[in-house]
Scaffold this motif. Structure first.
Motif, PDB file in Angstrom:
ATOM      1  N   THR A  93     -42.095   6.826  18.677  1.00 50.68           N
ATOM      2  CA  THR A  93     -41.758   8.060  17.979  1.00 50.68           C
ATOM      3  C   THR A  93     -41.622   7.828  16.482  1.00 50.68           C
ATOM      4  OG1 THR A  93     -40.673   8.896  19.954  1.00 50.68           O
ATOM      5  CG2 THR A  93     -40.115   9.968  17.876  1.00 50.68           C
ATOM      6  N   SER A  94     -41.003   6.717  16.077  1.00 57.65           N
ATOM      7  CA  SER A  94     -40.825   6.470  14.637  1.00 57.65           C
ATOM      8  C   SER A  94     -42.164   6.235  13.953  1.00 57.65           C
ATOM      9  CB  SER A  94     -39.866   5.303  14.395  1.00 57.65           C
ATOM     10  OG  SER A  94     -40.396   4.103  14.898  1.00 57.65           O
ATOM     11  N   THR A  95     -43.102   5.615  14.641  1.00 57.90           N
ATOM     12  CA  THR A  95     -44.435   5.411  14.070  1.00 57.90           C
ATOM     13  C   THR A  95     -45.138   6.745  13.901  1.00 57.90           C
ATOM     14  OG1 THR A  95     -44.595   3.215  15.034  1.00 57.90           O
ATOM     15  CG2 THR A  95     -46.662   4.266  14.418  1.00 57.90           C
ATOM     16  N   ALA A  96     -45.071   7.600  14.912  1.00 54.85           N
ATOM     17  CA  ALA A  96     -45.691   8.926  14.818  1.00 54.85           C
ATOM     18  C   ALA A  96     -45.030   9.735  13.708  1.00 54.85           C
ATOM     19  CB  ALA A  96     -45.595   9.652  16.153  1.00 54.85           C
ATOM     20  N   GLN A  97     -43.712   9.641  13.563  1.00 56.98           N
ATOM     21  CA  GLN A  97     -43.015  10.366  12.500  1.00 56.98           C
ATOM     22  C   GLN A  97     -43.426   9.848  11.129  1.00 56.98           C
ATOM     23  OE1 GLN A  97     -41.127  13.181  12.621  1.00 56.98           O
ATOM     24  NE2 GLN A  97     -41.336  13.040  10.413  1.00 56.98           N
ATOM     25  N   LEU A 120     -50.240   2.225  21.687  1.00 56.35           N
ATOM     26  CA  LEU A 120     -49.508   3.406  21.268  1.00 56.35           C
ATOM     27  C   LEU A 120     -50.560   4.474  20.972  1.00 56.35           C
ATOM     28  CD1 LEU A 120     -46.982   4.909  20.331  1.00 56.35           C
ATOM     29  CD2 LEU A 120     -47.274   3.815  18.111  1.00 56.35           C
ATOM     30  N   ALA A 121     -50.542   5.561  21.738  1.00 59.80           N
ATOM     31  CA  ALA A 121     -51.557   6.609  21.629  1.00 59.80           C
ATOM     32  C   ALA A 121     -51.049   7.759  20.760  1.00 59.80           C
ATOM     33  CB  ALA A 121     -51.919   7.123  23.019  1.00 59.80           C
ATOM     34  N   VAL A 122     -51.816   8.087  19.706  1.00 57.61           N
ATOM     35  CA  VAL A 122     -51.431   9.148  18.781  1.00 57.61           C
ATOM     36  C   VAL A 122     -52.598  10.116  18.635  1.00 57.61           C
ATOM     37  CG1 VAL A 122     -50.696   9.711  16.433  1.00 57.61           C
ATOM     38  CG2 VAL A 122     -49.922   7.573  17.508  1.00 57.61           C
ATOM     39  N   TRP A 123     -52.296  11.395  18.816  1.00 58.13           N
ATOM     40  CA  TRP A 123     -53.295  12.446  18.652  1.00 58.13           C
ATOM     41  C   TRP A 123     -52.946  13.226  17.401  1.00 58.13           C
ATOM     42  CZ3 TRP A 123     -54.331  16.923  22.636  1.00 58.13           C
ATOM     43  CH2 TRP A 123     -55.589  17.477  22.392  1.00 58.13           C
ATOM     44  N   VAL A 124     -53.802  13.153  16.399  1.00 56.39           N
ATOM     45  CA  VAL A 124     -53.618  13.917  15.169  1.00 56.39           C
ATOM     46  C   VAL A 124     -54.427  15.202  15.312  1.00 56.39           C
ATOM     47  CG1 VAL A 124     -53.968  13.985  12.674  1.00 56.39           C
ATOM     48  CG2 VAL A 124     -53.225  11.850  13.779  1.00 56.39           C
ATOM     49  N   ARG A 125     -53.715  16.312  15.388  1.00 55.97           N
ATOM     50  CA  ARG A 125     -54.348  17.638  15.478  1.00 55.97           C
ATOM     51  C   ARG A 125     -54.222  18.329  14.141  1.00 55.97           C
ATOM     52  NH1 ARG A 125     -54.296  20.596  20.130  1.00 55.97           N
ATOM     53  NH2 ARG A 125     -55.636  21.940  18.862  1.00 55.97           N
ATOM     54  N   TRP A 126     -55.273  19.004  13.727  1.00 51.41           N
ATOM     55  CA  TRP A 126     -55.206  19.750  12.473  1.00 51.41           C
ATOM     56  C   TRP A 126     -55.853  21.107  12.674  1.00 51.41           C
ATOM     57  CZ3 TRP A 126     -59.443  21.377   9.587  1.00 51.41           C
ATOM     58  CH2 TRP A 126     -60.680  20.847   9.945  1.00 51.41           C
ATOM     59  N   HIS A 164     -48.424  10.712  21.640  1.00 49.31           N
ATOM     60  CA  HIS A 164     -47.648  11.292  20.546  1.00 49.31           C
ATOM     61  C   HIS A 164     -48.535  12.254  19.761  1.00 49.31           C
ATOM     62  CE1 HIS A 164     -44.248   8.538  20.997  1.00 49.31           C
ATOM     63  NE2 HIS A 164     -45.168   7.686  21.389  1.00 49.31           N
ATOM     64  N   LEU A 165     -47.971  13.391  19.399  1.00 53.23           N
ATOM     65  CA  LEU A 165     -48.697  14.410  18.647  1.00 53.23           C
ATOM     66  C   LEU A 165     -48.226  14.417  17.198  1.00 53.23           C
ATOM     67  CD1 LEU A 165     -50.668  16.841  18.675  1.00 53.23           C
ATOM     68  CD2 LEU A 165     -48.672  18.277  19.181  1.00 53.23           C
ATOM     69  N   VAL A 166     -49.203  14.375  16.276  1.00 46.60           N
ATOM     70  CA  VAL A 166     -48.955  14.513  14.845  1.00 46.60           C
ATOM     71  C   VAL A 166     -49.858  15.654  14.387  1.00 46.60           C
ATOM     72  CG1 VAL A 166     -49.204  13.410  12.579  1.00 46.60           C
ATOM     73  CG2 VAL A 166     -48.369  12.083  14.538  1.00 46.60           C
ATOM     74  N   THR A 167     -49.314  16.586  13.605  1.00 46.12           N
ATOM     75  CA  THR A 167     -50.100  17.753  13.206  1.00 46.12           C
ATOM     76  C   THR A 167     -50.198  17.873  11.691  1.00 46.12           C
ATOM     77  OG1 THR A 167     -48.188  19.233  13.208  1.00 46.12           O
ATOM     78  CG2 THR A 167     -49.430  19.032  15.276  1.00 46.12           C
ATOM     79  N   ARG A 168     -51.280  18.518  11.246  1.00 44.61           N
ATOM     80  CA  ARG A 168     -51.440  18.878   9.832  1.00 44.61           C
ATOM     81  C   ARG A 168     -52.035  20.276   9.805  1.00 44.61           C
ATOM     82  NH1 ARG A 168     -50.297  20.424   5.715  1.00 44.61           N
ATOM     83  NH2 ARG A 168     -50.746  19.569   3.657  1.00 44.61           N
TER      84      ARG A 168
END
Length: 168
Positions: free
Chosen positions: A8-12, A108-114, A127-131
């Motif tokens: 979570t801290s990496t995604a944040q 560590l799986a991270v999905w960057v959605r924009w 983990h979801l990261v958005t822009r």
């Protein structure tokens, strides 16, 4: 930098880094490339090795051969799990499946959605990261979640025109 948490801290950290990203008048492909470049800068700043279009653990669907690729992969020192990152504007089940397979393989799986959103959360442990971005006249630009400053939203001041005395 990551502690012994679930990522979570990496995604944040990535989310905070992407919040600084701005762009305007880009095509979808250009916007995606700019986001990938920014992710690579973030990972490089962390001191990690960065791989673009890195091989995934997921095989390509038939009749294709080989494995799918990740938009960005990061190798981290000290036994920390590698990071597998995918960047998408749309909600793609294939991306979710790929990231779940990466997580099952110990990454560590991270999905960057924009885009304009909404961004439904993927299943854990992805983990979801958005822009946020919007399209205007076929081109994309970033959108800030911060409100405009008061001086930008205040009603215009209306003044009466007054003739000034003429001095000769």
């Amino acid at each position: 930098m990551e502690t012994a948490d679930d990522g979570t801290s990496t995604a944040q950290s990535l989310s905070t880094w992407l919040d600084r990203l701005t762009f305007a008048d880009l095509t979808e492909g250009e916007a995606t490339a700019r986001i990938i470049d920014t992710i690579a800068e973030w990972a490089d700043w962390q001191g990690w090795r960065v791989y673009r279009r890195a091989p995934s653990v997921v095989p390509l669907p038939p009749p294709l051969r080989g494995n799918s690729v990740l938009d960005v992969a990061c190798a981290r020192p000290g036994g920390a799990a590698p990071i597998a990152i995918e960047v998408d504007r749309t909600d793609r089940q294939r991306t979710v499946d790929k990231l779940l397979a990466e997580a099952a393989a110990g990454r560590l799986a991270v999905w960057v959605r924009w885009g304009p959103g909404p961004f439904p959360p993927p299943p854990l442990p992805v983990h979801l990261v958005t822009r946020h971005a919007a399209r205007r006249s076929g081109k994309w630009h970033t959108v800030s979640e911060r409100p405009a400053p008061d001086h930008s939203t205040a009603a215009p001041v209306v003044a009466e025109a007054e003739e000034l005395p003429w001095e000769q």
